[in-house]
Design a protein around this motif. Structure first.
Motif, PDB file in Angstrom:
ATOM      1  N   LEU A 108       1.125  -1.078   0.129  1.00 56.91           N
ATOM      2  CA  LEU A 108      -0.120   0.108   0.047  1.00 56.91           C
ATOM      3  C   LEU A 108       0.814   1.352   0.090  1.00 56.91           C
ATOM      4  O   LEU A 108       0.177   1.970  -0.528  1.00 56.91           O
ATOM      5  CB  LEU A 108      -0.925  -0.111   1.826  1.00 56.91           C
ATOM      6  N   THR A 109       2.268   1.073   0.696  1.00 63.64           N
ATOM      7  CA  THR A 109       2.744   2.234   1.370  1.00 63.64           C
ATOM      8  C   THR A 109       3.524   2.533  -0.472  1.00 63.64           C
ATOM      9  O   THR A 109       3.365   3.873  -0.822  1.00 63.64           O
ATOM     10  CB  THR A 109       4.080   2.324   1.984  1.00 63.64           C
ATOM     11  N   THR A 110       3.748   1.995  -1.379  1.00 67.07           N
ATOM     12  CA  THR A 110       4.382   1.752  -2.348  1.00 67.07           C
ATOM     13  C   THR A 110       3.546   2.450  -3.221  1.00 67.07           C
ATOM     14  O   THR A 110       4.087   3.744  -4.146  1.00 67.07           O
ATOM     15  CB  THR A 110       5.139   0.984  -3.671  1.00 67.07           C
ATOM     16  N   ALA A 111       1.923   1.665  -3.482  1.00 65.16           N
ATOM     17  CA  ALA A 111       1.126   2.061  -4.147  1.00 65.16           C
ATOM     18  C   ALA A 111       0.610   4.561  -3.620  1.00 65.16           C
ATOM     19  O   ALA A 111       0.771   4.680  -5.026  1.00 65.16           O
ATOM     20  CB  ALA A 111      -0.017   1.305  -3.978  1.00 65.16           C
ATOM     21  N   ALA A 112       0.847   4.158  -2.784  1.00 63.29           N
ATOM     22  CA  ALA A 112       0.337   5.618  -2.123  1.00 63.29           C
ATOM     23  C   ALA A 112       1.410   6.601  -2.618  1.00 63.29           C
ATOM     24  O   ALA A 112       0.925   7.832  -2.493  1.00 63.29           O
ATOM     25  CB  ALA A 112       0.218   5.296  -0.391  1.00 63.29           C
ATOM     26  N   ALA A 113       2.432   5.936  -2.411  1.00 61.95           N
ATOM     27  CA  ALA A 113       3.680   6.500  -2.763  1.00 61.95           C
ATOM     28  C   ALA A 113       3.721   6.978  -4.589  1.00 61.95           C
ATOM     29  O   ALA A 113       3.519   8.057  -4.699  1.00 61.95           O
ATOM     30  CB  ALA A 113       5.159   5.951  -2.394  1.00 61.95           C
ATOM     31  N   ASN A 114       3.063   6.089  -5.009  1.00 63.51           N
ATOM     32  CA  ASN A 114       3.694   7.163  -6.876  1.00 63.51           C
ATOM     33  C   ASN A 114       2.266   7.197  -7.140  1.00 63.51           C
ATOM     34  O   ASN A 114       2.229   8.587  -8.073  1.00 63.51           O
ATOM     35  CB  ASN A 114       2.916   5.123  -7.285  1.00 63.51           C
ATOM     36  N   LEU A 115       1.309   7.605  -6.146  1.00 65.88           N
ATOM     37  CA  LEU A 115       0.522   8.744  -6.484  1.00 65.88           C
ATOM     38  C   LEU A 115       0.832  10.067  -5.565  1.00 65.88           C
ATOM     39  O   LEU A 115       0.536  10.697  -7.028  1.00 65.88           O
ATOM     40  CB  LEU A 115      -1.035   8.698  -5.145  1.00 65.88           C
ATOM     41  N   ILE A 116       1.001  10.163  -5.276  1.00 71.09           N
ATOM     42  CA  ILE A 116       2.066  11.370  -5.001  1.00 71.09           C
ATOM     43  C   ILE A 116       2.547  11.450  -6.071  1.00 71.09           C
ATOM     44  O   ILE A 116       3.313  12.830  -6.535  1.00 71.09           O
ATOM     45  CB  ILE A 116       2.511  11.608  -3.822  1.00 71.09           C
ATOM     46  N   ARG A 117       4.134  10.511  -6.189  1.00 70.04           N
ATOM     47  CA  ARG A 117       4.608  11.405  -7.114  1.00 70.04           C
ATOM     48  C   ARG A 117       4.512  11.713  -8.765  1.00 70.04           C
ATOM     49  O   ARG A 117       4.719  12.015  -9.108  1.00 70.04           O
ATOM     50  CB  ARG A 117       5.360  10.072  -7.373  1.00 70.04           C
ATOM     51  N   VAL A 118       2.904  11.232  -9.318  1.00 73.65           N
ATOM     52  CA  VAL A 118       2.291  10.740 -10.613  1.00 73.65           C
ATOM     53  C   VAL A 118       1.304  11.967 -10.127  1.00 73.65           C
ATOM     54  O   VAL A 118       1.791  13.393 -11.218  1.00 73.65           O
ATOM     55  CB  VAL A 118       1.816  10.748 -10.648  1.00 73.65           C
ATOM     56  N   PHE A 119       0.860  13.109  -9.268  1.00 74.00           N
ATOM     57  CA  PHE A 119       0.142  13.733  -9.851  1.00 74.00           C
ATOM     58  C   PHE A 119       0.488  14.812  -7.984  1.00 74.00           C
ATOM     59  O   PHE A 119      -0.289  16.197  -8.046  1.00 74.00           O
ATOM     60  CB  PHE A 119      -1.089  13.455  -9.203  1.00 74.00           C
ATOM     61  N   GLY A 120       0.977  14.283  -7.092  1.00 76.70           N
ATOM     62  CA  GLY A 120       1.208  15.611  -5.978  1.00 76.70           C
ATOM     63  C   GLY A 120       2.540  16.902  -6.934  1.00 76.70           C
ATOM     64  O   GLY A 120       2.863  16.454  -7.473  1.00 76.70           O
ATOM     65  N   ASN A 121       2.501  18.288  -5.807  1.00 72.80           N
ATOM     66  CA  ASN A 121       2.844  18.888  -6.324  1.00 72.80           C
ATOM     67  C   ASN A 121       4.697  19.393  -5.776  1.00 72.80           C
ATOM     68  O   ASN A 121       4.855  18.015  -5.001  1.00 72.80           O
ATOM     69  CB  ASN A 121       2.501  20.509  -5.827  1.00 72.80           C
ATOM     70  N   ASP A 122       5.215  19.958  -5.811  1.00 73.86           N
ATOM     71  CA  ASP A 122       6.991  19.896  -5.681  1.00 73.86           C
ATOM     72  C   ASP A 122       6.182  19.711  -4.366  1.00 73.86           C
ATOM     73  O   ASP A 122       7.609  18.805  -3.254  1.00 73.86           O
ATOM     74  CB  ASP A 122       7.251  20.136  -6.386  1.00 73.86           C
ATOM     75  N   GLN A 123       6.128  20.216  -2.947  1.00 72.60           N
ATOM     76  CA  GLN A 123       6.635  20.306  -1.722  1.00 72.60           C
ATOM     77  C   GLN A 123       5.574  19.226  -1.636  1.00 72.60           C
ATOM     78  O   GLN A 123       6.292  18.966  -0.561  1.00 72.60           O
ATOM     79  CB  GLN A 123       5.448  21.589  -1.040  1.00 72.60           C
ATOM     80  N   THR A 177       7.549  16.747   1.118  1.00 73.96           N
ATOM     81  CA  THR A 177       7.704  16.231   2.220  1.00 73.96           C
ATOM     82  C   THR A 177       7.424  15.047   2.516  1.00 73.96           C
ATOM     83  O   THR A 177       7.476  14.929   4.056  1.00 73.96           O
ATOM     84  CB  THR A 177       6.302  17.193   2.601  1.00 73.96           C
ATOM     85  N   PHE A 178       6.746  13.829   1.839  1.00 75.48           N
ATOM     86  CA  PHE A 178       6.115  12.991   2.453  1.00 75.48           C
ATOM     87  C   PHE A 178       6.630  11.973   1.568  1.00 75.48           C
ATOM     88  O   PHE A 178       7.493  10.616   1.920  1.00 75.48           O
ATOM     89  CB  PHE A 178       5.036  12.932   1.817  1.00 75.48           C
ATOM     90  N   LEU A 179       7.016  11.862   0.074  1.00 75.51           N
ATOM     91  CA  LEU A 179       8.211  11.145  -0.680  1.00 75.51           C
ATOM     92  C   LEU A 179       9.169  10.130  -0.278  1.00 75.51           C
ATOM     93  O   LEU A 179       9.133   8.621   0.118  1.00 75.51           O
ATOM     94  CB  LEU A 179       8.375  11.088  -2.217  1.00 75.51           C
ATOM     95  N   PRO A 180      10.364  11.301   0.286  1.00 71.13           N
ATOM     96  CA  PRO A 180      11.299  10.034   0.739  1.00 71.13           C
ATOM     97  C   PRO A 180      11.259   9.335   2.619  1.00 71.13           C
ATOM     98  O   PRO A 180      11.395   8.866   2.349  1.00 71.13           O
ATOM     99  CB  PRO A 180      12.376  11.532   0.799  1.00 71.13           C
ATOM    100  N   HIS A 181      10.492   9.639   2.841  1.00 76.99           N
ATOM    101  CA  HIS A 181      10.349   9.397   3.946  1.00 76.99           C
ATOM    102  C   HIS A 181       9.046   7.687   3.465  1.00 76.99           C
ATOM    103  O   HIS A 181       8.744   6.753   4.799  1.00 76.99           O
ATOM    104  CB  HIS A 181       9.243   9.816   5.049  1.00 76.99           C
ATOM    105  N   MET A 182       7.868   7.553   2.427  1.00 81.22           N
ATOM    106  CA  MET A 182       7.072   6.838   2.513  1.00 81.22           C
ATOM    107  C   MET A 182       8.029   5.634   2.260  1.00 81.22           C
ATOM    108  O   MET A 182       8.445   4.751   2.016  1.00 81.22           O
ATOM    109  CB  MET A 182       6.331   7.317   1.461  1.00 81.22           C
TER     110      MET A 182
END
Ligand SMILES: Cc1cc2nc3c(=O)[nH]c(=O)nc-3n(C[C@H](O)[C@H](O)[C@H](O)COP(=O)(O)OP(=O)(O)OC[C@H]3O[C@@H](n4cnc5c(N)ncnc54)[C@H](O)[C@@H]3O)c2cc1C
Length: 370
Positions: free
Chosen positions: A129-144, A148-153
């Motif tokens: 679940l973590t890798t898939a949620a991170a992928n959502l932020i990677r593709v659609f999230g803004n730079d901030q 803020t979240f990707l490295p820690h996920m």
């Protein structure tokens, strides 16, 4: 009982002879890889899955996570396994080198994850679940949001969830009622209830990043009014350190028949304290974004069924080779030694039916990742 999770010859046939995975190293993205690096990472997955995941599969099924004073109590072995998976770099395995990943092809990551799921589907649910949620932020999230979240996920410091379902809205996501009210600071206050959220609370990591579907006040009715928000359990500063507890709380755990080690949670948002959420992408486009994670989850759940079935076949095969019973019809001497049941035609028929079913499912699952 056999400790083989997935037969390595079967896997090599699928990866290298059917899917020609080796040729991917001719592409720029995978140019630092070769069959040797693929095999090395698969070897590591097999070892961690056998040493850290398979060892508590049965215990996690019998002793499912408990709801105690608003927290989750779970077997300590689940955290050991999650940490071993994260430390070996598997959460970030498919991601770019610059994100701390290994830039592995999906087919190789699927091969690795096959060992973890075959060993212990419940524990394997959290990193999945973590890798898939991170992928959502990677593709659609803004730079901030990404910084803020990707490295820690991806390092396993935070886990991720997908929070779509509500008590009255399962298949019919158009009817969700969770609301998002804009604040003057540019973020939103989330209010509502979600149910069946896998991994919605756990005692593994210092933070949980919920990917939440909600409707901004005044949004169009139906699916065209759904937006996607990042709702962390703890508000974090730019280094990812927890600053304050956010108003998302565990309302209860749900008992289920399989995947028991993965908590199934009821969550409340904004009941006792303000719940801060951060809009991902454009408003009202949330369901479209969330489909990326939903589709990863669908393929992942089907893949899980295929590898669990495959492991069942491995046990059947071992038992049929080991169990002595009766004699062949042609053997008329009642004192002749008994034969392994695999020598009986009807047992062979059943084993072949099992093999055909699971191997077709298994191959479809690997091909879906290729
Ligand atoms: C193990 C597990 C893990 C889950 N993890 C998560 C998670 O992490 N996050 C999350 O948000 N949710 C999660 N869910 C919830 C899941 O998304 C819902 O169960 C699913 O969306 C179905 O909703 P429901 O259970 O309310 O069934 P319902 O929507 O009530 O459906 C009941 C039945 O009616 C059928 N049906 C409904 N509508 C129609 C229609 N229009 N046409 C024809 N048939 C229809 C369905 O196919 C089903 O057979 C999880 C569920 C399970 C079982």
């Amino acid at each position: 009982m056999t400790d083989t999770l997935i037969d390595r010859r079967d896997l090599a046939f699928q990866l290298y002879e059917v899917l020609d995975t080796e040729s991917l190293s001719e592409r720029e993205r995978f140019s630092e890889h070769s069959r040797d690096t693929f095999d090395a990472v698969i070897e590591t997955a097999d070892k961690i899955a056998r040493d850290k995941f398979a060892t508590h599969n049965s215990a996690a099924d019998k002793d499912e996570p408990k709801f105690v004073d608003g927290q989750v109590e779970m077997l300590p072995q689940v955290k050991e396994a999650f940490d071993a998976y994260a430390d070996a770099g598997f959460i970030a395995g498919r991601y770019d080198y610059e994100l701390g990943g290994m830039q592995l092809p999906e087919s190789v990551m699927a091969a690795c994850n096959g060992f973890f799921t075959a060993a212990n589907p419940g524990t394997a649910g959290y990193p999945f679940l973590t890798t898939a949620a991170a992928n959502l932020i990677r593709v659609f999230g803004n730079d901030q949001q990404k910084s803020t979240f990707l490295p820690h996920m991806l390092s396993g410091r935070f886990t991720g969830t997908m929070a779509l379902t509500e008590p009255h809205a399962g298949s019919s996501l158009a009817d969700i009622r969770t609301s998002a009210t804009p604040t003057d600071d540019g973020h939103y206050l989330i209010k509502g209830a979600k149910i069946y959220i896998s991994g919605g609370e756990q005692s593994l990591t210092e933070n949980i990043v919920h990917m939440v579907l909600a409707k901004v006040k005044g949004a169009p009715a139906g699916v065209k009014g759904i937006s996607l928000f990042i709702v962390p359990k703890f508000i974090v500063d730019e280094e990812g350190n927890a600053t304050e507890r956010n108003g998302v709380n565990l309302a209860g755990l749900i008992h289920k028949l399989g995947y028991r080690g993965t908590t199934s949670t009821a969550l409340s948002f904004g009941d006792d304290a303000p719940c801060h959420g951060y809009l991902v992408g454009e408003p009202h486009q949330g369901l479209k974004y969330m489909f990326q994670m939903m589709n990863e989850a669908r393929v992942g759940v089907g893949f899980g069924a295929a590898v669990i079935g495959y492991r069942g076949y491995m046990h059947s095969l071992e038992y049929a080779k080991d169990r002595l019973q009766g004699r062949k019809p042609s053997e008329k001497n009642p004192e002749a030694p008994q034969v392994p049941i695999i020598e009986h035609a009807d047992v062979r028929r059943m084993l072949l039916a099992q093999k055909a079913t699971v191997k077709v499912a298994w191959r479809c699952a690997y091909t879906a990742h290729a």
